[in-house]
Design an enzyme around this catalytic site. Structure first.
Site, mmCIF file in Angstrom:
data_model
loop_
_atom_site.group_PDB
_atom_site.id
_atom_site.type_symbol
_atom_site.label_atom_id
_atom_site.label_comp_id
_atom_site.label_asym_id
_atom_site.label_seq_id
_atom_site.Cartn_x
_atom_site.Cartn_y
_atom_site.Cartn_z
ATOM 1 N N ASP A 136 0.717 0.403 -2.452
ATOM 2 C CA ASP A 136 -0.020 0.005 -1.248
ATOM 3 C C ASP A 136 -0.376 -1.489 -1.213
ATOM 4 O OD1 ASP A 136 0.131 2.526 -0.235
ATOM 5 O OD2 ASP A 136 -1.906 3.121 -0.761
ATOM 6 N N THR A 146 2.388 -15.775 11.601
ATOM 7 C CA THR A 146 2.861 -14.936 12.700
ATOM 8 C C THR A 146 2.659 -13.448 12.421
ATOM 9 O OG1 THR A 146 4.754 -14.318 14.077
ATOM 10 C CG2 THR A 146 5.253 -14.969 11.814
ATOM 11 N N GLN A 147 2.433 -12.708 13.499
ATOM 12 C CA GLN A 147 2.343 -11.243 13.385
ATOM 13 C C GLN A 147 3.728 -10.622 13.239
ATOM 14 O OE1 GLN A 147 0.287 -9.611 16.771
ATOM 15 N NE2 GLN A 147 -1.513 -10.880 16.445
ATOM 16 N N CYS A 148 4.774 -11.413 13.537
ATOM 17 C CA CYS A 148 6.139 -10.864 13.473
ATOM 18 C C CYS A 148 6.517 -10.564 12.025
ATOM 19 C CB CYS A 148 7.139 -11.875 14.027
ATOM 20 S SG CYS A 148 6.922 -12.205 15.770
ATOM 21 N N THR A 162 0.834 5.688 -7.579
ATOM 22 C CA THR A 162 1.492 6.990 -7.460
ATOM 23 C C THR A 162 2.366 7.313 -8.659
ATOM 24 O OG1 THR A 162 1.528 6.855 -5.070
ATOM 25 C CG2 THR A 162 3.160 8.289 -6.041
HETATM 26 N N1 ASP Z 1 -1.984 4.915 -2.883
HETATM 27 C C1 ASP Z 1 -1.001 4.584 -3.884
HETATM 28 C C2 ASP Z 1 -1.385 3.260 -4.511
HETATM 29 O O1 ASP Z 1 -1.135 2.241 -3.944
HETATM 30 C C3 ASP Z 1 0.362 4.535 -3.282
HETATM 31 C C4 ASP Z 1 1.490 4.240 -4.236
HETATM 32 O O2 ASP Z 1 1.320 3.955 -5.399
HETATM 33 O O3 ASP Z 1 2.649 4.293 -3.783
HETATM 34 O O4 ASP Z 1 -1.952 3.239 -5.584
#
Ligand code: ASP
Length: 342
Positions: A92, A278-280, A15
């Site tokens: 991400d 763990t999922q926690c 982003t």
């Molecule tokens: N979809 C974008 C990525 O991971 C989200 C981000 O950069 O915040 O490239």
């Protein structure tokens, strides 16, 4: 060594460098030079900055081990020339890349700081500038002529986390990351407050070793009440499968019904390691604490202790190609290699 450091800024996408497509309105990656134009402040930094850009900047949702390798190779090729590295990356999957790099870069003695942003750098309310500028400062930070950070970190919204302890926890807040089982290494306020005792200690100087082969025939299996025998049987009998990260409940608990334990035991007998995490969001696995984890321990399930999913997946990717005997694999997996677990 002067106070000024040489920092290599590696742009992979995310982003931070995106703009809105006129027609669709969706965010897509744009040119690195355009990105830099938005941060004239970079010229004010004391450090010397060079840049390297992925040919095609990408959304990090398209990242895979080939890209981890590409980043590792850029660092390897430029390791001697620079004091520190900043990797601009989509948020991400940033914690996966940070975790992978921590395992791939053995004997790392220089900072590798991943950062990105929730809003593009051209946006009026962007969080990108602070993230980028502080990440560069951290990558160039010295004390007594030595680099302060000698590990892979992830900087986001005023905190530097150990990369392999971090996870993306929020898709809209500026505070998008957390490190539930390890406190931040640095907090950025008026000053950069370094938590020295938490930093990785740089041991005897050894040459950097870059591990480039990662195994991607692995699976994360998240349990839920009601997941049935047929599903688990089918999934675990995939022929190409080499390793499994099992996300269980609480302190590593799962159903102790015979059918479930038997499928797992057969899988382990086929030479496929199963790691229990763990999922926690916080805490870890302690098999044997409850009856519902005792049998997992007995059949040889590996304890992922307090690993994040990101660290468990990438540690598996890193260790599998080393063709270790099952017992050795288990012992090494349960040992902290890069400060990723307790
Ligand atoms: N979809 C974008 C990525 O991971 C989200 C981000 O950069 O915040 O490239």
């Amino acid at each position: 060594m002067s106070k000024k450091s040489n920092v290599l800024l590696i742009y992979t996408g995310g982003t931070i460098g995106m703009i809105k497509d006129f027609e669709t309105g969706a965010l897509k990656a744009f040119d690195f030079d355009d990105l830099l134009k938005h941060v004239p402040e970079l010229k004010l930094l004391e450090h010397h900055i060079d840049t390297y850009s992925f040919e095609k900047p990408m959304d990090s949702s398209n990242m895979n081990p080939k890209h981890f390798r590409l980043i590792a190779e850029v660092i390897e090729e430029n390791y001697k020339k620079y004091d520190g590295f900043v990797v601009l990356h989509g948020s991400d999957t940033m914690s996966y890349s940070a975790s992978a790099l921590s395992f791939m870069l053995e004997n790392l003695a220089k900072p590798v700081i991943l950062t990105g942003s929730q809003l593009p750098i051209g946006d009026l309310r962007t969080d990108a500038k602070e993230n980028l500028i502080t990440a560069i400062q951290l990558a160039g930070l010295k004390q007594n002529n030595k680099m302060v950070i000698t590990e892979v970190g992830l900087y986001f919204e005023y905190k530097l986390y150990r990369g392999n302890r971090s996870s993306k926890v929020n898709s809209e807040h500026f505070k998008a990351f957390d490190s539930p089982n390890y406190p931040p290494l640095v907090i950025s306020g008026i000053n950069l407050k370094v938590n020295y005792p938490l930093l990785k200690k740089s041991k005897v100087k050894k040459d950097l070793i870059v591990h480039k082969t990662l195994e991607d025939n692995i699976l994360v299996l998240k349990l839920f009440p009601g997941i049935n025998e047929q599903t688990i049987q089918q999934v675990l009998s995939i022929k190409t499968l080499k390793g499994i990260v099992l996300e269980t409940y609480g302190t590593g608990n799962a159903s102790n019904e015979d059918w479930f334990i038997n499928i797992l035991a057969q899988t382990i007998k086929r030479g496929i390691p199963i790691v229990n995490i763990t999922q926690c969001n916080g805490g870890g696995v302690s098999m044997g604490k409850y009856e519902t984890s005792t049998r997992l321990k007995e059949i040889g399930v590996i304890s992922g202790k307090d690993l994040t999913t990101e660290a468990a997946v990438t540690k598996m990717m890193y260790l599998l190609p080393q063709n270790l005997m099952p017992k050795v694999f288990k012992t090494i997996f349960e040992t902290s290699l890069r400060g990723e677990m307790e």
